[in-house]
Design a protein around this motif. Structure first.
Motif, PDB file in Angstrom:
ATOM      1  N   THR A  77       1.294  -1.619   0.145  1.00  0.00           N
ATOM      2  CA  THR A  77       0.184   0.026   0.015  1.00  0.00           C
ATOM      3  C   THR A  77       0.784   1.372   0.032  1.00  0.00           C
ATOM      4  O   THR A  77       2.451   1.225   0.177  1.00  0.00           O
ATOM      5  N   ARG A  78       0.598   2.651  -0.269  1.00  0.00           N
ATOM      6  CA  ARG A  78       1.256   3.608  -0.754  1.00  0.00           C
ATOM      7  C   ARG A  78       1.805   3.905   1.066  1.00  0.00           C
ATOM      8  O   ARG A  78       3.092   4.561   1.234  1.00  0.00           O
ATOM      9  N   ILE A  79       0.672   3.388   2.076  1.00  0.00           N
ATOM     10  CA  ILE A  79       1.154   4.119   3.071  1.00  0.00           C
ATOM     11  C   ILE A  79       2.573   3.349   3.755  1.00  0.00           C
ATOM     12  O   ILE A  79       3.278   3.241   4.434  1.00  0.00           O
ATOM     13  N   GLN A  80       2.021   2.074   3.734  1.00  0.00           N
ATOM     14  CA  GLN A  80       3.180   0.908   3.787  1.00  0.00           C
ATOM     15  C   GLN A  80       4.863   1.742   3.362  1.00  0.00           C
ATOM     16  O   GLN A  80       6.147   1.110   3.854  1.00  0.00           O
ATOM     17  N   PHE A  81       4.447   1.492   2.196  1.00  0.00           N
ATOM     18  CA  PHE A  81       5.175   1.994   0.829  1.00  0.00           C
ATOM     19  C   PHE A  81       6.706   3.565   2.145  1.00  0.00           C
ATOM     20  O   PHE A  81       7.336   3.141   2.508  1.00  0.00           O
ATOM     21  N   MET A  82       5.687   3.899   2.105  1.00  0.00           N
ATOM     22  CA  MET A  82       6.081   5.647   2.970  1.00  0.00           C
ATOM     23  C   MET A  82       6.512   5.375   3.721  1.00  0.00           C
ATOM     24  O   MET A  82       7.803   5.907   4.928  1.00  0.00           O
ATOM     25  N   LYS A  83       6.078   4.340   5.276  1.00  0.00           N
ATOM     26  CA  LYS A  83       7.289   3.654   6.533  1.00  0.00           C
ATOM     27  C   LYS A  83       8.041   3.499   6.127  1.00  0.00           C
ATOM     28  O   LYS A  83       9.148   3.363   6.249  1.00  0.00           O
ATOM     29  N   SER A  84       8.346   2.099   5.255  1.00  0.00           N
ATOM     30  CA  SER A  84       9.381   1.627   5.029  1.00  0.00           C
ATOM     31  C   SER A  84      10.464   2.585   4.144  1.00  0.00           C
ATOM     32  O   SER A  84      11.297   2.595   4.910  1.00  0.00           O
ATOM     33  N   PHE A  85       9.933   3.959   3.516  1.00  0.00           N
ATOM     34  CA  PHE A  85      10.861   4.492   2.446  1.00  0.00           C
ATOM     35  C   PHE A  85      11.265   5.556   3.735  1.00  0.00           C
ATOM     36  O   PHE A  85      12.520   6.034   3.858  1.00  0.00           O
ATOM     37  N   TYR A  86      10.725   6.049   4.589  1.00  0.00           N
ATOM     38  CA  TYR A  86      10.686   6.913   5.644  1.00  0.00           C
ATOM     39  C   TYR A  86      12.030   5.725   6.181  1.00  0.00           C
ATOM     40  O   TYR A  86      13.469   6.662   6.755  1.00  0.00           O
ATOM     41  N   MET A  87      11.520   5.032   6.906  1.00  0.00           N
ATOM     42  CA  MET A  87      12.550   4.542   7.729  1.00  0.00           C
ATOM     43  C   MET A  87      13.609   3.804   7.347  1.00  0.00           C
ATOM     44  O   MET A  87      15.199   4.036   7.719  1.00  0.00           O
ATOM     45  N   MET A  88      14.183   3.616   5.987  1.00  0.00           N
ATOM     46  CA  MET A  88      15.628   3.327   5.044  1.00  0.00           C
ATOM     47  C   MET A  88      15.986   5.063   4.451  1.00  0.00           C
ATOM     48  O   MET A  88      17.125   4.798   4.583  1.00  0.00           O
ATOM     49  N   GLY A  89      14.891   6.036   4.815  1.00  0.00           N
ATOM     50  CA  GLY A  89      16.225   7.035   4.578  1.00  0.00           C
ATOM     51  C   GLY A  89      16.922   7.609   5.410  1.00  0.00           C
ATOM     52  O   GLY A  89      18.144   8.087   5.702  1.00  0.00           O
TER      53      GLY A  89
END
Length: 232
Positions: A77-89
Motif C-alpha cells: 500500500t502507499r502508506i506501507q511504502f512511505m513508512k518503509s521509505f522513511y525508515m530506510m531514509g
C-alpha cells in the motif's frame, strides 16, 4: 515473502546500492587528497561531504520515482511504502554520517600525528575550529536529515503536481523569497542568526527537514503510480 517484507527488502537493496556507490566516491576522493598531500608535501583544505549528501539526495529522489510504482505493483500500500521509505531514509542518513565521520576521524589522526597536512572542511567547523566528535557528528546528522526531508518533499510535489505546476510553484516561492529579502530588514535577522548557538541552529534545520518529511505522508496517501505529465 509478503508485501511488507518485499517492500522493505526492495528499498533496503536500493539504499545499500546508493550507499556503496557514494561511499566509494568519497573513499576515492580521500585517497586522491591523501596521495597529493603525501607525495607533494603540500598543505591544503578540501571537502568530502558533497558526495555523501548527494547520495542522500539521490536515494530520496530516485527511490520515490523508481521504487514506488514497483512496490505498489508488488502489493504494497502507499502508506506501507512511505513508512518503509522513511525508515530506510533515516538509516541512509545515519549510515552515511557514520561512514563520513570515520573518514574524518582517520584524516584527523593523520593530521595530529604529523603525517598529513591535508584537512577536510566540515560544517561543524562553523561551531568550533577545534575537532569535536559529537557536535560535529550531530551537525552533519541534522544537515543530512534536512537534505533528506527537502529532497523527498520536492520530489513528492513534483509527482503530485506535474512538471509545469511544480515549476510554477518553485517560481512563486522564489519570487516571494526575493521580495522578502529585497524589502525586509534582513540585518536584524542576520545578526540574530549569527548570535545563535550553531548546534541549536543546525538542530532546528534538521527538525525542519523532519517536518517536511512528515508532510509528504498525507500527500502520498492517494498519489498516482506515475507522476503527472507536464500538461496535466
Amino acid at each position: 515473502m509478503n508485501a511488507v517484507k518485499g517492500t522493505n527488502r526492495l528499498i533496503l537493496d536500493d539504499m545499500r546500492l546508493y550507499l556503496i556507490i557514494f561511499t566509494s566516491i568519497a573513499l576515492g576522493l580521500t585517497v586522491v587528497y591523501t596521495a597529493i598531500g603525501l607525495l607533494f608535501d603540500v598543505s591544503y583544505s578540501s571537502q568530502l561531504f558533497g558526495p555523501m549528501y548527494g547520495g542522500i539526495c539521490t536515494f530520496a529522489v530516485a527511490g520515490l520515482i523508481t521504487i514506488y510504482p514497483i512496490a505498489i505493483g508488488m502489493g504494497s500500500t502507499r502508506i506501507q511504502f512511505m513508512k518503509s521509505f522513511y525508515m530506510m531514509g533515516l538509516c541512509m542518513v545515519a549510515g552515511t554520517m557514520v561512514i563520513l565521520h570515520l573518514i574524518y576521524l582517520v584524516v584527523h589522526w593523520l593530521n595530529v600525528g604529523g603525517w598529513l597536512q591535508v584537512t577536510l572542511y566540515q560544517p561543524g567547523m562553523l561551531y568550533s575550529s577545534k575537532y569535536l566528535v559529537l557536535p560535529y557528528f550531530w551537525i552533519d546528522l541534522m544537515l543530512g536529515l534536512w537534505v533528506l526531508g527537502l529532497s523527498v518533499f520536492l520530489t513528492v510535489c513534483w509527482i503530485r503536481l506535474g512538471m509545469r505546476n511544480f515549476l510554477i510553484m518553485l517560481f512563486g516561492l522564489g519570487l516571494v523569497l526575493s521580495l522578502v529579502i529585497a524589502f525586509a530588514d534582513m540585518g536584524q535577522l542576520t545578526l540574530w542568526i549569527a548570535r545563535l548557538n550553531r548546534v541549536v541552529s543546525f538542530t532546528v534545520l534538521g527538525l525542519i527537514g523532519g517536518v517536511l518529511l512528515l508532510f509528504t505522508y498525507p500527500m502520498m496517501k492517494h498519489a498516482p503510480l506515475v507522476r503527472k505529465g507536464s500538461k496535466d
